[in-house]
Structures are given as C-alpha cells and as structure tokens.
Design a protein around this motif. Sequence first.
Motif, PDB file in Angstrom:
ATOM      1  N   SER A  18       0.900  -1.321   0.021  1.00 44.53           N
ATOM      2  CA  SER A  18      -0.045  -0.074   0.043  1.00 44.53           C
ATOM      3  C   SER A  18       0.951   1.374   0.086  1.00 44.53           C
ATOM      4  O   SER A  18       0.265   2.345  -0.131  1.00 44.53           O
ATOM      5  N   SER A  20       2.651   1.972  -2.383  1.00 43.75           N
ATOM      6  CA  SER A  20       2.303   2.299  -3.715  1.00 43.75           C
ATOM      7  C   SER A  20       1.114   1.637  -4.099  1.00 43.75           C
ATOM      8  O   SER A  20      -0.011   2.109  -3.458  1.00 43.75           O
ATOM      9  N   ASP A  21       0.827   0.717  -5.224  1.00 44.91           N
ATOM     10  CA  ASP A  21      -0.478   0.586  -5.449  1.00 44.91           C
ATOM     11  C   ASP A  21      -1.123  -0.944  -5.201  1.00 44.91           C
ATOM     12  O   ASP A  21      -1.933  -1.617  -5.756  1.00 44.91           O
ATOM     13  N   THR A  23      -2.431  -3.485  -2.402  1.00 45.20           N
ATOM     14  CA  THR A  23      -3.648  -3.606  -1.334  1.00 45.20           C
ATOM     15  C   THR A  23      -3.467  -3.979   0.078  1.00 45.20           C
ATOM     16  O   THR A  23      -4.276  -3.732   0.832  1.00 45.20           O
ATOM     17  N   THR A 132      -6.027   6.150  -1.313  1.00 49.03           N
ATOM     18  CA  THR A 132      -4.611   6.063  -0.847  1.00 49.03           C
ATOM     19  C   THR A 132      -4.442   5.843   0.503  1.00 49.03           C
ATOM     20  O   THR A 132      -5.096   6.562   1.224  1.00 49.03           O
ATOM     21  N   PRO A 141      -3.962   2.913 -10.480  1.00 50.31           N
ATOM     22  CA  PRO A 141      -4.684   1.856  -9.906  1.00 50.31           C
ATOM     23  C   PRO A 141      -5.577   2.722  -8.735  1.00 50.31           C
ATOM     24  O   PRO A 141      -6.663   1.944  -8.494  1.00 50.31           O
ATOM     25  N   HIS A 142      -5.233   3.704  -8.163  1.00 48.59           N
ATOM     26  CA  HIS A 142      -5.950   4.537  -7.201  1.00 48.59           C
ATOM     27  C   HIS A 142      -7.093   4.995  -7.840  1.00 48.59           C
ATOM     28  O   HIS A 142      -8.147   5.147  -7.373  1.00 48.59           O
ATOM     29  N   ARG A 156     -10.719  -3.240 -10.857  1.00 41.92           N
ATOM     30  CA  ARG A 156      -9.361  -2.576 -11.272  1.00 41.92           C
ATOM     31  C   ARG A 156      -9.200  -2.766 -12.931  1.00 41.92           C
ATOM     32  O   ARG A 156      -8.964  -2.022 -13.449  1.00 41.92           O
ATOM     33  N   HIS A 256       0.008  -7.774  -6.215  1.00 39.42           N
ATOM     34  CA  HIS A 256      -0.363  -6.259  -5.810  1.00 39.42           C
ATOM     35  C   HIS A 256      -1.285  -6.517  -4.872  1.00 39.42           C
ATOM     36  O   HIS A 256      -2.536  -5.960  -4.886  1.00 39.42           O
ATOM     37  N   GLY A 259      -5.518  -6.184  -5.876  1.00 45.36           N
ATOM     38  CA  GLY A 259      -5.486  -5.330  -6.857  1.00 45.36           C
ATOM     39  C   GLY A 259      -5.108  -5.757  -8.226  1.00 45.36           C
ATOM     40  O   GLY A 259      -5.459  -5.159  -9.212  1.00 45.36           O
TER      41      GLY A 259
END
Length: 289
Positions: A18, A20-21, A23, A132, A141-142, A156, A256, A259
């Motif tokens: 989390s 970055s992208d 979960t 975020t 992704p956010h 996503r 991810h 994600g």
Amino acid sequence: MLGARRFRGPIDLHTHSSVSDGTETPSQLVRAAAAAGLGTVALTDHDSTAGWAEAGVAARTAGLTLIPGMEFSTRVGFSSVHLLAYLFDPSNAGIVAETARVRQARLVRAEQMVERIGVDYALTWEDVLAQTTPDATVGRPHIADALVARGFALTRSEAFAGILHWEAGYYQPHYAPDPLRAITLVRAAGGVPVIAHPATRGAVDVIPEAKLARLAEAGLFGLELEHRENRPEAKAHLYALAEKYGLFVTGSSDYHGEGKPNRLGENTTTPEVLERIIGQGTGSPPVYG
Ligand code: AMP
Ligand code: FE
Ligand code: FE
Ligand code: ZN
C-alpha cells in the motif's frame, strides 16, 4: 567456491504494498509471502522505499529474507519502462531527488486525469484520495479503485481496460527519467538494476537492440523475463539478447494483493541469480529473517 547461502527459496523479486498500488501493508505483504511458502521476497513499490523498514521488521518475525527494492518509473518517448532496483542506498541524494520528482509528477498527472474523467463521470479528487494511504505513490490503480467505489467499473482490471486505457482519451503521461539515467543513479547508489516485464506490448520496440546494448554498458544487471505479462514471441527474442549482452534473467509475480490477479511465487528467480544480485548490491543489505 561461494559461501553458504543465507537465504531460502522460492524467491519472488517483485511485489507491491500500500506504499504504492498494492492493497496490503508491507507487513501484511511479508506475512502473505511467508504463508505462500516463499523463502525470499523483494518489496518493490513504485518510486518509493517508504515500506522497507516495516517490511524488514515483518521479515525478521516471519523468518523469511527480505530484499529491499523499488520499481523506478522511467520513460522512453511516450512509453513507460519500469526498472526494478535492488539493495541500493535509500538515502542516496540522487535517488531521493529523482524519486521525489517522479512522485510529484504522478500526483499532478493523476489530478489532471481525474479532472478529465470528471467531465463525463461523477468522480472527484477526494474519491481518489480516499483510496490511497498517506504519502503513497499515486497511480492509475487508485483512480481505478475510486471508479470501482463509485460503481463505474466492477474491478481494477475493468477500469484499466476501459476508462483508464490510453485509447479512452483521459490518459496522461507523467515525467520520468530515461532508463539510462535511472540505471546510472541506481548503480551510483550501490544498487542492482533489472528491467521489469520488458516483453509487454510495445516494449521490445521501445528498447531496440542498440538501446539495450547501451543500457547493458551503463550497468543494467538483467531482464525480468519470467513475468505473466511478457508476450511469448518477444520473450524468446529477449532471451537471446540477454545471452548476447551478458544480462541475467529474473522471474517474479508483480503481486499487488487483491489489486491484480498475479499470485505470489507464480514466477521465481534462481538462487544463483539472487546470489549475484546480493554480491553486487552494496547500498543496503538484505534482511535475513
Ligand atoms: P500508472 O503507472 O499510474 O500509469 O499505472 C500503471 C500501474 O497500474 C502498473 O504499475 C500496474 O501495476 C497497474 N496495472 C496495470 N494494469 C492493471 C490492471 N489491469 N489491473 C490492476 N492494476 C493494473
Ligand atoms: Fe503497480
Ligand atoms: Fe511494472
Ligand atoms: Zn510492478
């Protein structure tokens, strides 16, 4: 004769938290890696090292080896090229300045994209911020998660295939250094650079042989050829080029969390290649848990 290895396999050298992208938080990610049976995992958030400390503590507790890393955004023309970097000094002035510049550019670019999307869909910047964590590297992704929360996409991946696809008209690129400059910065910080998923759509044309030869000369260590997004034909071609220019081949999941469908350990790197990465990485040590 090499000394006894201090890390165990299986080895997965590309994951996101989390910061970055991804979960999951860095500690949740490390626990998931242990639960998936990995012996070694690299945390490689986009343009940030903010998760290293937490991941290191979790790796000691969980008893697996953590390779501190990052996925550096770089750019050739309008195409984005991702550079994995391992075991560099996170306080190196060149790296700190360049990643701060990229994160800021990503933020401005995300706001511009949301402004454009907002003309056609009821989506606000606050919707994106709600997806975020503080100081996270913001990316599409956010925006995708905000679109899902608003009911404009189911997942996503659906958002990426539709509204966030460059063909949809809302896409905006962001500043990123040339890979040559990023490789030079990473090596100067004692790190080991590997081009992430280099055989995805278009990437082979983005980095033609002459360019790859220059990157190898500048200190590129390897190519991440075992990755689900590499296209088979391009991959075979790059295996031949890796051999020709003395580049090592890595494999990883690019996990991810929830994600992306990528699962931990779905591709792995050999112990021999990790041994060389550790041998060349002088900016930060691995965390042996
Ligand atoms: P950006 O760097 O902001 O343009 O966003 C690209 C990032 O989105 C990549 O690093 C991927 O990790 C992620 N991404 C790309 N496609 C998908 C997808 N279909 N589903 C989830 N994440 C994706
Ligand atoms: Fe990502
Ligand atoms: Fe990537
Ligand atoms: Zn990645």
